[in-house]
Design a protein around this motif. Structure first.
Motif, PDB file in Angstrom:
ATOM      1  N   THR A  84      53.135  86.455  43.148  1.00 29.71           N
ATOM      2  CA  THR A  84      52.805  85.203  43.847  1.00 29.71           C
ATOM      3  C   THR A  84      52.618  84.062  42.853  1.00 29.71           C
ATOM      4  O   THR A  84      53.142  82.968  43.039  1.00 29.71           O
ATOM      5  CB  THR A  84      51.535  85.391  44.686  1.00 29.71           C
ATOM      6  OG1 THR A  84      51.765  86.430  45.637  1.00 29.71           O
ATOM      7  CG2 THR A  84      51.183  84.103  45.417  1.00 29.71           C
ATOM      8  N   LEU A  85      51.864  84.328  41.758  1.00 26.14           N
ATOM      9  CA  LEU A  85      51.650  83.284  40.751  1.00 26.14           C
ATOM     10  C   LEU A  85      52.963  82.917  40.071  1.00 26.14           C
ATOM     11  O   LEU A  85      53.229  81.739  39.803  1.00 26.14           O
ATOM     12  CB  LEU A  85      50.625  83.754  39.719  1.00 26.14           C
ATOM     13  CG  LEU A  85      49.204  84.028  40.253  1.00 26.14           C
ATOM     14  CD1 LEU A  85      48.282  84.403  39.111  1.00 26.14           C
ATOM     15  CD2 LEU A  85      48.660  82.813  40.992  1.00 26.14           C
ATOM     16  N   ARG A  86      53.793  83.909  39.771  1.00 22.45           N
ATOM     17  CA  ARG A  86      55.065  83.614  39.133  1.00 22.45           C
ATOM     18  C   ARG A  86      55.950  82.757  40.052  1.00 22.45           C
ATOM     19  O   ARG A  86      56.576  81.789  39.622  1.00 22.45           O
ATOM     20  CB  ARG A  86      55.793  84.916  38.781  1.00 22.45           C
ATOM     21  CG  ARG A  86      57.087  84.690  37.988  1.00 22.45           C
ATOM     22  CD  ARG A  86      57.921  85.945  37.940  1.00 22.45           C
ATOM     23  NE  ARG A  86      58.440  86.266  39.268  1.00 22.45           N
ATOM     24  CZ  ARG A  86      59.453  85.669  39.837  1.00 22.45           C
ATOM     25  NH1 ARG A  86      60.103  84.702  39.208  1.00 22.45           N
ATOM     26  NH2 ARG A  86      59.853  85.994  41.064  1.00 22.45           N
ATOM     27  N   THR A  87      56.004  83.130  41.307  1.00 20.70           N
ATOM     28  CA  THR A  87      56.807  82.367  42.264  1.00 20.70           C
ATOM     29  C   THR A  87      56.292  80.932  42.381  1.00 20.70           C
ATOM     30  O   THR A  87      57.064  79.979  42.396  1.00 20.70           O
ATOM     31  CB  THR A  87      56.755  83.057  43.638  1.00 20.70           C
ATOM     32  OG1 THR A  87      57.258  84.382  43.501  1.00 20.70           O
ATOM     33  CG2 THR A  87      57.603  82.290  44.645  1.00 20.70           C
ATOM     34  N   ARG A  88      54.984  80.800  42.420  1.00 23.08           N
ATOM     35  CA  ARG A  88      54.393  79.466  42.588  1.00 23.08           C
ATOM     36  C   ARG A  88      54.601  78.613  41.336  1.00 23.08           C
ATOM     37  O   ARG A  88      54.916  77.443  41.421  1.00 23.08           O
ATOM     38  CB  ARG A  88      52.902  79.630  42.885  1.00 23.08           C
ATOM     39  CG  ARG A  88      52.229  78.391  43.435  1.00 23.08           C
ATOM     40  CD  ARG A  88      50.929  78.771  44.100  1.00 23.08           C
ATOM     41  NE  ARG A  88      51.144  79.394  45.397  1.00 23.08           N
ATOM     42  CZ  ARG A  88      50.179  79.983  46.090  1.00 23.08           C
ATOM     43  NH1 ARG A  88      48.943  80.011  45.643  1.00 23.08           N
ATOM     44  NH2 ARG A  88      50.442  80.527  47.255  1.00 23.08           N
ATOM     45  N   ALA A  89      54.458  79.207  40.147  1.00 22.35           N
ATOM     46  CA  ALA A  89      54.602  78.444  38.914  1.00 22.35           C
ATOM     47  C   ALA A  89      56.051  78.091  38.634  1.00 22.35           C
ATOM     48  O   ALA A  89      56.339  77.067  38.024  1.00 22.35           O
ATOM     49  CB  ALA A  89      54.010  79.225  37.745  1.00 22.35           C
ATOM     50  N   SER A  90      57.014  78.944  39.076  1.00 28.41           N
ATOM     51  CA  SER A  90      58.419  78.680  38.787  1.00 28.41           C
ATOM     52  C   SER A  90      58.915  77.418  39.474  1.00 28.41           C
ATOM     53  O   SER A  90      59.896  76.831  39.038  1.00 28.41           O
ATOM     54  CB  SER A  90      59.270  79.877  39.217  1.00 28.41           C
ATOM     55  OG  SER A  90      59.200  80.044  40.626  1.00 28.41           O
ATOM     56  N   ALA A  91      58.261  77.007  40.558  1.00 29.02           N
ATOM     57  CA  ALA A  91      58.685  75.804  41.283  1.00 29.02           C
ATOM     58  C   ALA A  91      57.978  74.560  40.794  1.00 29.02           C
ATOM     59  O   ALA A  91      58.180  73.494  41.350  1.00 29.02           O
ATOM     60  CB  ALA A  91      58.429  75.981  42.785  1.00 29.02           C
ATOM     61  N   LEU A  92      57.136  74.669  39.729  1.00 27.75           N
ATOM     62  CA  LEU A  92      56.337  73.542  39.263  1.00 27.75           C
ATOM     63  C   LEU A  92      56.698  73.209  37.807  1.00 27.75           C
ATOM     64  O   LEU A  92      57.126  74.089  37.049  1.00 27.75           O
ATOM     65  CB  LEU A  92      54.836  73.875  39.340  1.00 27.75           C
ATOM     66  CG  LEU A  92      54.308  74.230  40.737  1.00 27.75           C
ATOM     67  CD1 LEU A  92      52.861  74.661  40.634  1.00 27.75           C
ATOM     68  CD2 LEU A  92      54.417  73.037  41.665  1.00 27.75           C
ATOM     69  N   PRO A  93      56.511  71.924  37.390  1.00 32.23           N
ATOM     70  CA  PRO A  93      56.832  71.532  36.006  1.00 32.23           C
ATOM     71  C   PRO A  93      55.684  71.856  35.061  1.00 32.23           C
ATOM     72  O   PRO A  93      55.221  70.980  34.331  1.00 32.23           O
ATOM     73  CB  PRO A  93      57.040  70.021  36.154  1.00 32.23           C
ATOM     74  CG  PRO A  93      56.129  69.635  37.250  1.00 32.23           C
ATOM     75  CD  PRO A  93      56.126  70.784  38.210  1.00 32.23           C
ATOM     76  N   PHE A  94      55.198  73.119  35.046  1.00 31.38           N
ATOM     77  CA  PHE A  94      54.102  73.497  34.189  1.00 31.38           C
ATOM     78  C   PHE A  94      54.448  74.774  33.424  1.00 31.38           C
ATOM     79  O   PHE A  94      55.379  75.505  33.777  1.00 31.38           O
ATOM     80  CB  PHE A  94      52.815  73.691  35.010  1.00 31.38           C
ATOM     81  CG  PHE A  94      52.404  72.465  35.763  1.00 31.38           C
ATOM     82  CD1 PHE A  94      52.671  72.357  37.127  1.00 31.38           C
ATOM     83  CD2 PHE A  94      51.805  71.387  35.126  1.00 31.38           C
ATOM     84  CE1 PHE A  94      52.323  71.229  37.820  1.00 31.38           C
ATOM     85  CE2 PHE A  94      51.451  70.258  35.821  1.00 31.38           C
ATOM     86  CZ  PHE A  94      51.718  70.182  37.177  1.00 31.38           C
ATOM     87  N   ARG A  95      53.663  75.037  32.372  1.00 33.72           N
ATOM     88  CA  ARG A  95      53.920  76.205  31.547  1.00 33.72           C
ATOM     89  C   ARG A  95      53.647  77.486  32.311  1.00 33.72           C
ATOM     90  O   ARG A  95      54.507  78.337  32.442  1.00 33.72           O
ATOM     91  CB  ARG A  95      53.026  76.169  30.303  1.00 33.72           C
ATOM     92  CG  ARG A  95      53.467  75.136  29.264  1.00 33.72           C
ATOM     93  CD  ARG A  95      54.602  75.655  28.405  1.00 33.72           C
ATOM     94  NE  ARG A  95      54.867  74.759  27.290  1.00 33.72           N
ATOM     95  CZ  ARG A  95      54.281  74.852  26.109  1.00 33.72           C
ATOM     96  NH1 ARG A  95      53.404  75.807  25.883  1.00 33.72           N
ATOM     97  NH2 ARG A  95      54.566  74.000  25.142  1.00 33.72           N
TER      98      ARG A  95
END
Length: 861
Positions: free
Chosen positions: A109-120
């Protein structure tokens, strides 16, 4: 002095013809004095004009910097809004239990959420500062963030707001990052942990490089304590404000007013802007000396001209006229350049357009043509046709014209409209137009100018956020209704257990064919219908008896269609597209049969005048995470079952309640409201998700996504007609309902067992403690006062680890079977039980191997 013919004319020729000075020379001298006085007056006027122009240059630059800081602050607030939304959603799901730290689902869930955002990356920290979940790798169990500023701030502050830290190094990364965090609090407000987004140091100033009008323009983002969050792309520390000056800006009555500040001998233009999403101050700066460089060059030229005018008094008038004409032209050019520079900055990010209201001529920049789907060499449409380009969505043409006309009529101060443009392949691009109208010296409208930029990502993010919020609200509502329905089912099950049990015993005691036997048969039939209704309620709550075994899905669907064939009206055409003959799912095939039948019956009832019913079964591979109407799809193989009709569709007001139990639009005489609730329960139990597509008057389509089992496992069905009997084994029976205790004792005695019944769990525990070796099996109810069935089983297994345990319940709640198994129960049965069901359950419990010893089960929750 005589000039050659053709070389000097006018004033110079007349001067040459003047006779030597006499009294007229005096008069001429007086004229020269007058001319000199006039020159001095003109020089003073020019000096005043230069000072005015100097002030205008500074004010123009301040307006330019203020517009730039406003745009950058809006962009930074948008970036912070995305980060805050992500942090808030993650904290809510952690608090609600939707994300369990340490589980594969949490990392995915965290990986999916972070992959769509311009963050590390996205981290979840526990109360000690240790990583318990991460978006891009397994957690670093040894990596502690306890000493980090953002972690200490969260523990000390105790609030639930967004915190933006200064650039710093964090465990697991070699480069400095900016942490954005939100605390994870328990329901009573205690600190549980922290959710952290790690961003590049330049994540808030990404648009500065494109929008900066000059290379010497500086950017700084400051905290109230003077800390520097960003100095713009690259190394620009020399352009930052001193800490004392940045803190002083916070204390100003109007901290967002552009102004000139003194920094020793250095004068700087500053345009501050407070961010809305975080206590940060964005300041765009430029040295006053750089701003006035062009003005100084201009001033030197004017001074030379005035000096020459003082020396050459005879040509002062002509030169002064030429200077005045040049000055007016220069001011007009400066004003036009000032306006054009402002619009160029606004258009720097995307496209620009102009509409000359007097001539109808229009202009579109290359980027504007690209946004609107025009070829680079395609001419821009004239006049009002600008608002009716062929690529604009037909539904947006009229509203766009109305918005433009409202601004031209003065009914709106600013023009802003978001429209859809054909992007090809059936997709639409969202483009936001902004602009304003300009008036000439007489106050008449002369020009309509503006900018446009692509906001598709912003619109998609807003739509996704709304979908996720709607899905969360539906899930909470269904969970509350499920708990309520489960509680009612539990009490009703206890009543049904007594009714069915005693009716069954009474039926066995009367002669076959007698009136009393017929009456009792009706009672048993009604009781079994009640039992079926309760099972449907429990299937919604995901707390009923679940069969978890592999089965081929296509034969089940074919059986539904074969059974449905006789009841399909003649005016309805059934089309089947079943293309997954070998697909295997894990779950209850009977439950899926019932769910599919419910969907087909609903579709037929939605087509009273005829239509088409289409049932599709196919395997589908999902490459990216998808949020459906109810549930989430992870990447991987799925089995999609689609039931679509061409009927009346579903009304918008009914959609939020679609899967709620007892909700129906058919009226009290035609439906119980449990059909779609059963569908939801079956799909959720199998780990799937549901998507719904409908429009009033155009039919509805339900898509059930079921996870594929890795392989089919042959399973043999037992002979349910056989009723096994006991051999005198002693059975400990515990239930807080005395009538049910008496019923179970009589049933077990008839089956060849020796029952010992108790309606008080504490009394049963006391008797067992005194003689633990006397009993061969425990049959206990779950919901009892003071001591539940699971707690009683744990106490007894501590005294005798090999004791078989059978738990009976009317409603155990979500995941009850797993909790009962972890406590040591061999089997869970669901009330009400008929005599044959009870016999088979007791026989299976006595034949199964003994449970693990307590030394092997101590860590089981």
């Amino acid at each position: 002095m005589t000039a050659p013919s053709g070389h000097k004319t006018g004033l110079y020729a007349r001067r040459a013809a003047v006779p030597p000075p006499r009294w007229r020379d005096v008069a001429r001298q007086r004229g020269m004095l007058l001319a000199l006085a006039i020159s001095l007056l003109i020089a003073a006027w020019v000096a005043f004009s230069l000072l005015t122009l100097r002030q205008q240059s500074l004010e123009s630059e301040l307006r330019m910097l203020d517009a730039l800081s406003s745009a950058l602050a809006a962009q930074a607030d948008g970036t912070l809004a995305v980060a805050d939304t992500t942090l808030r959603a993650t904290v809510d799901e952690l608090a609600g239990g939707a994300i369990v730290p340490g589980s594969p689902h949490a990392q995915e869930t965290l990986r999916t959420r972070a992959s769509a955002l311009p963050f590390r990356k996205l981290l979840v920290l526990d109360a000690q500062g240790l990583e318990v979940a991460a978006s891009n790798r397994p957690v670093l169990a040894v990596a502690s963030h306890a000493a980090a500023t953002y972690f200490r701030h969260a523990r000390k502050a105790g609030g639930a707001g967004l915190y933006v830290g200064l650039p710093q190094y964090v465990p697991g990364l070699d480069d400095p990052v900016i942490p954005l965090s939100r605390p994870w609090l328990s329901e009573d407000g205690h600190f549980v942990g922290l959710v952290v987004l790690l961003a590049d140091p330049e994540f808030l100033d990404a648009g500065f490089a494109r929008g900066a009008p000059t290379r010497d323009t500086g950017l700084g983002i400051y905290r109230r304590d003077g800390g520097v969050l960003s100095d713009g792309p690259g190394e620009n520390s020399a352009k930052l404000l001193p800490p004392a000056l940045s803190r002083a800006l916070w204390e100003q009555p109007d901290p967002e007013a552009a102004r000139i500040v003194e920094e020793g001998e250095r004068r700087r233009l500053v345009a501050p802007r407070l961010l809305q999403r975080a206590p940060l101050l964005l300041v765009v700066t430029r040295d006053a000396s750089a701003v006035l460089a062009g003005w100084r060059e201009h001033a030197r030229l004017v001074a030379a001209f005035v000096a020459s005018a003082l020396l050459v008094t005879l040509g002062l008038s002509l030169r002064n006229a030429r200077e005045q004409q040049w000055r007016r032209a220069n001011e007009a050019v400066l004003a036009a350049e000032r306006e054009r520079a402002l619009y160029a900055f606004q258009a720097a990010r995307e496209g620009a357009w102009e509409w000359d209201l007097a001539t109808g001529e229009t202009y579109m920049s290359p980027r504007m043509k690209e946004l609107m789907g025009l070829a680079p060499d395609e001419p821009a449409p004239r006049g009002e046709a600008l608002a009716a380009l062929h690529g604009i969505h037909p539904d947006d043409v009229a509203p766009l014209r109305q918005a433009m006309q409202a601004h031209l009529d003065g009914r709106s101060a600013e023009f802003s409209f978001t429209l859809r443009v054909d992007a090809g392949a059936g997709a639409w691009r969202h483009v936001r137009w902004r602009g304003r109208s300009l008036r000439d010296g007489d106050g008449a409208l002369s020009l309509f100018v503006g900018t446009a930029y692509d906001v598709s990502a912003e619109v998609a993010a807003d739509q996704q956020a709304r979908r996720l919020d709607d899905q969360l609200q539906r899930a909470r509502r269904l969970e509350a209704l499920g708990t309520l329905a489960g509680g009612v089912a539990h009490d009703f099950n206890n009543i049904l257990a007594a009714v069915l049990g005693w009716s069954e015993r009474a039926r066995e005691a009367v002669a076959e064919g007698s009136p009393i036997a017929r009456h009792l048969d009706h009672v048993l039939q009604a009781g079994r219908r009640g039992k079926s209704l309760v099972e449907r309620v429990l299937s919604f709550t995901r707390s009923g008896a679940r069969v978890r075994q592999p089965f081929r899905v296509q034969p089940v669907i074919e059986e539904v269609l074969d059974l449905l064939g006789a009841s399909v009206p003649a005016q309805v055409q059934v089309r089947r597209e079943l293309g997954a003959p070998d697909a295997v799912a894990l779950g209850d095939s009977t439950a899926l049969f019932e769910a599919t039948m419910n969907l087909c019956n609903n579709a037929l009832q939605a087509m009273p005048g005829g239509g088409e019913l289409c049932i599709t079964l196919a395997q589908k591979t999902v490459s990216e995470p998808r949020a459906l109407w109810q549930g989430l799809l992870a990447p991987g193989p799925w089995l999609r079952l689609s039931v679509a009709d061409t009927g009346t569709g579903i009304a918008a007001e009914a959609l939020p309640h679609l899967f709620e139990p007892f909700f129906t639009t058919k009226g009290p005489q035609r439906g119980t409201g449990l059909g779609l609730a059963v569908v939801h329960g079956v799909v959720s139990d199998m780990g799937g998700a549901i998507d719904v597509h409908t429009r009033p008057g155009q039919g509805a389509c339900f898509e059930l996504y079921l996870p594929l089992a890795p392989q089919a496992v042959a399973m043999e069905a037992g002979d349910d007609s056989h009723v096994p009997r006991g051999q005198g084994q002693v059975v400990l029976v515990v239930d807080d309902e005395p009538a049910l205790v008496e019923l179970l004792e009589e049933q077990l005695a008839e089956l060849g067992y020796e029952p010992r019944g108790f309606s008080d769990a504490q009394e049963a525990l006391r008797v067992f403690t005194a003689r633990p070796g006397e009993f061969d099996l425990l049959v206990s109810d779950q919901a009892m006062p003071r001591l539940t069935g699971v707690e009683l089983a744990q106490r007894l297994l501590q005294l005798r680890p090999e004791l078989p345990v059978l738990i009976a319940t009317g409603f155990g709640g979500p995941d009850f079977e797993a909790r009962a198994e972890a406590a040591g129960a061999l089997q869970v049965v669901h009330k009400p039980l008929e005599r044959a069901e009870l016999a088979r359950a007791v026989d299976r419990a006595l034949r199964r191997p003994p449970p693990l010893g307590m030394n092997q089960r101590q860590k089981v929750g």
